[in-house]
Motif scaffolding. Structure first.
Motif, short mmCIF file in Angstrom:
data_model
loop_
_atom_site.label_atom_id
_atom_site.label_comp_id
_atom_site.label_asym_id
_atom_site.label_seq_id
_atom_site.Cartn_x
_atom_site.Cartn_y
_atom_site.Cartn_z
N SER A 70 -6.21 10.47 2.56
CA SER A 70 -5.32 10.07 1.49
C SER A 70 -4.81 11.29 0.77
O SER A 70 -5.38 12.36 0.83
CB SER A 70 -6.05 9.16 0.48
OG SER A 70 -7.08 9.86 -0.16
N THR A 418 -3.16 12.48 8.69
CA THR A 418 -3.86 11.22 8.50
C THR A 418 -4.73 10.98 9.73
O THR A 418 -4.88 11.86 10.58
CB THR A 418 -2.87 10.06 8.24
OG1 THR A 418 -3.61 8.86 7.96
CG2 THR A 418 -1.94 9.84 9.40
N TRP A 499 0.14 6.90 1.76
CA TRP A 499 -1.04 6.18 2.24
C TRP A 499 -2.27 6.61 1.45
O TRP A 499 -2.28 7.66 0.79
CB TRP A 499 -1.26 6.40 3.73
CG TRP A 499 -1.32 7.81 4.20
CD1 TRP A 499 -2.39 8.65 4.23
CD2 TRP A 499 -0.22 8.57 4.75
NE1 TRP A 499 -2.05 9.87 4.77
CE2 TRP A 499 -0.72 9.84 5.10
CE3 TRP A 499 1.13 8.27 5.01
CZ2 TRP A 499 0.07 10.83 5.68
CZ3 TRP A 499 1.91 9.27 5.57
CH2 TRP A 499 1.40 10.53 5.91
N TYR A 510 -1.02 2.01 4.51
CA TYR A 510 0.26 2.69 4.37
C TYR A 510 1.22 1.78 3.61
O TYR A 510 1.29 0.58 3.89
CB TYR A 510 0.83 3.03 5.75
CG TYR A 510 -0.08 3.91 6.57
CD1 TYR A 510 0.14 5.27 6.65
CD2 TYR A 510 -1.18 3.37 7.24
CE1 TYR A 510 -0.71 6.09 7.39
CE2 TYR A 510 -2.04 4.18 7.97
CZ TYR A 510 -1.80 5.54 8.04
OH TYR A 510 -2.65 6.35 8.76
#
Length: 605
Positions: A70, A418, A499, A510
């Motif tokens: 995140s 991510t 996200w 997301y």
């Protein structure tokens, strides 16, 4: 020029809940990701940011490079103490520190002190006002760097400028509060308006602030700086730096152009964070431990994608985010994303040069560092062959590479890192333009005819090129493997705003805006809709619900520090989260939306 990601299969990226097919895999589809721009660069960038730094004495908690789950900014948290800074390191803030004028004179600059531990009220830093006339980029103005002198309290780094009525070069002072003294300082030369600064860690966990040349050094008509100054109170002071500081050369070959900042990364494995200085087309890494070069790497991010284009047509611009990370396989990586933060629809140049790239080296072996992979998307303006005045009436005849305008523009959230299906990946938004509104060849070519780059000519070109904000096309997203650059999945008619793993605990979700088949680049023709909450599972969007109200998220812009740095005057976009169990996310209008685990629904808090 069309760039297609090579993927051995094509599939439909359909939502598991049967949501209308606004997202189809485009990995096997060719889209124009090429662009070209002249060797001119930037637009004005504001260095006023909405951000919060950790001031309790552990700057390593700001800008961590290890989290790929995140990129968020939490707000409205109740303060732990009335104080901000923890001088004695007991976990309880005990001191307030600020920069301002001195009590005896408004012309002087002081570090102001309100502390439960020391009786000092202020420490004089400079006989001149703290006013910068350039960009003093990087770490916060005030940081704690640990107890170097053994008195039980951390030294304080105070960053300020020295404005003499004409110039305001940056300075860095190390203050010992019990004695109310500046124990070390480094000053940028008077002709230097720009500087990059940060605090690197040594094996004992102490921080060492440094002051380094920034944008334009190496090609500065007013004279080059050519060295950085790093706090090493255990060594004799270096000429050109000041008491308590040692020098490391930064001036490379003639014409080597320094970018804005860099990153901190222990490349050689000695326990000291090394300094990655970003230049056009290279990373130049130096050691605060040895005061010497660790490694220098030149690389071309466009060569693999555009071998037919003129070499270095992009001038090696290293703009965008640079994140120093340790991969799951233990490799040291530098992840570079040449793009603009999500939501920056006022920047039609879109980072000028748009690309993804990863540098990689084996642990403790800096000589193994190489460009592991790169994918070039586009370049904003046109590259001309000669700029000969004979082509003034017909500049198209002198084109070496035509402008891409906003085609292939990358918008990134955070540093784009991510996790999908347990693998470290990069996710970016990109724009596939139908056609430019105006490539403004006449206006751009005129910039290079005497007198070159006048304000009037620059205004004419930038004004003309800005028409492309209204260019039509399609926004989509792509996911690539961080280790190899291989395309994994993607979607069209979507814009991913961000996200987090805090909104729905245990899973990265997301926030996705679904878009019409064709939109303007700046989305000025699209009213905000209710955000779709999605997870990425098996390369597919899987719905986790829909926000109950329409609106786009309120974004915070975090100033780059530590392992997360930049090559240009840019920031890391983050969601604005509000504490709770689970956390809520704020929209542009102030509405806070959070997930209710009991009903498995998204509610306005």
């Amino acid at each position: 020029m069309r760039l297609a990601f090579a993927v051995p299969f094509a599939l439909v990226l359909a939502c598991a809940d049967g949501f209308p097919d606004t997202a189809t895999l485009d990995i096997g589809t060719s889209f124009d990701t090429s662009t070209s721009t002249s060797t001119s660069t930037s637009t004005t960038f504001s260095t006023t940011f909405s951000t919060t730094f950790d001031t309790t004495g552990d700057p390593t908690t700001t800008g961590s490079s290890t989290s790929t789950t995140s990129s968020t900014s939490t707000t409205d948290e109740p303060p732990d103490s009335l104080r901000q800074y923890d001088l004695d390191g007991d976990g309880q803030p005990d001191t307030d520190l600020s920069l301002g004028t001195c009590s005896q004179s408004a012309d002087l600059t002081c570090l102001r002190v309100e502390s439960d531990l020391v009786p000092v009220l202020e420490v004089s830093l400079s006989p001149l006002p703290d006013q910068c006339d350039g960009n003093f980029f990087g770490a916060p103005r005030i940081t704690l760097i640990g107890d170097h002198d053994g008195d039980g309290l951390s030294e304080v780094t105070a960053r300020h400028c020295r404005f003499d009525g004409d110039q305001g070069p940056p300075s860095l002072a190390v203050v010992t509060l019990p004695t109310a003294a500046v124990s070390a300082r480094a000053d940028a030369p008077a002709a230097q308006d720009n500087a990059w600064t940060d605090d690197l860690r040594d094996p004992q966990g102490l921080r060492h602030p440094f002051l380094a040349p920034s944008y334009g050094d190496g090609d500065n008509p007013q004279g080059n700086w050519g060295r950085l100054c790093v706090y090493r109170p255990d060594l004799p002071p270096a000429e050109g730096c000041g008491p308590g500081f040692s020098a490391i050369p930064t001036l490379l070959a003639p014409g080597e152009f320094r970018e804005v900042g860099g990153t901190l990364q222990d490349l050689d494995g000695d326990g000291w964070e090394d300094i990655n200085l970003v230049y056009h087309r290279r990373q130049h890494t130096v050691s605060a431990a040895t005061l010497a070069l660790v490694h220098d790497l030149e690389y071309d991010v466009a060569a693999a994608s555009e071998p037919q284009s003129p070499k270095w047509f992009h001038s090696g611009r290293n703009y965008g985010t640079h994140s120093a990370v340790v991969g799951g396989d233990g490799q040291r990586r530098l992840v570079v994303v040449g793009g603009a933060p999500v939501g920056t629809f006022g920047d039609d140049l879109c980072n000028v040069s748009r690309f993804l790239a990863v540098l990689e080296s084996s642990p403790g072996q800096p000589a193994t560092r190489k460009l592991a992979w790169s994918t070039y998307f586009s370049f904003s303006s046109t590259i001309f062959k000669t700029y000969d005045p004979v082509y003034t009436a017909d500049p198209i005849a002198d084109v070496a590479r035509l402008a891409d305008a906003v085609d292939g523009c990358i918008h990134r959230f955070g540093d784009s890192r991510t996790v999908m299906d347990g693998d470290e990946v990069l996710l970016v938004n990109y724009f596939a333009m139908d056609a430019p509104v105006d490539l403004c060849l006449d206006e751009q070519f005129a910039l290079y005819q005497p007198p070159t780059w006048t304000d009037a000519k620059a205004d004419a070109w930038y004004g003309c090129f800005a028409k492309n904000r209204k260019a039509s096309g399609k926004w989509g997203m792509q996911v690539v493997d961080e280790r190899t650059g291989q395309g994994l999945t993607g979607s069209q008619q979507t814009y991913v705003w961000g996200w987090s793993d805090q909104l729905r605990p245990g899973e990265i979700v997301y926030l996705v805006e679904y878009l019409p088949p064709t939109t303007r680049w700046d989305l000025s023709d699209v009213a905000p809709s209710a955000l779709q909450v999605q997870a990425l599972v098996g390369g597919l969007w899987q719905s986790r619900g829909t926000f109950p109200v329409a609106g786009r998220p309120k974004l915070q812009q975090r100033v780059p520090t530590g392992a997360q740095g930049v090559g240009s005057y840019t920031t890391f976009a983050e969601l604005t989260l509000h504490p709770g169990d689970p956390a809520g996310v704020e929209l542009e209008d102030g509405t806070i939306v959070a997930h209710d685990p009991d009903s498995d629904a998204w509610l306005v808090r």
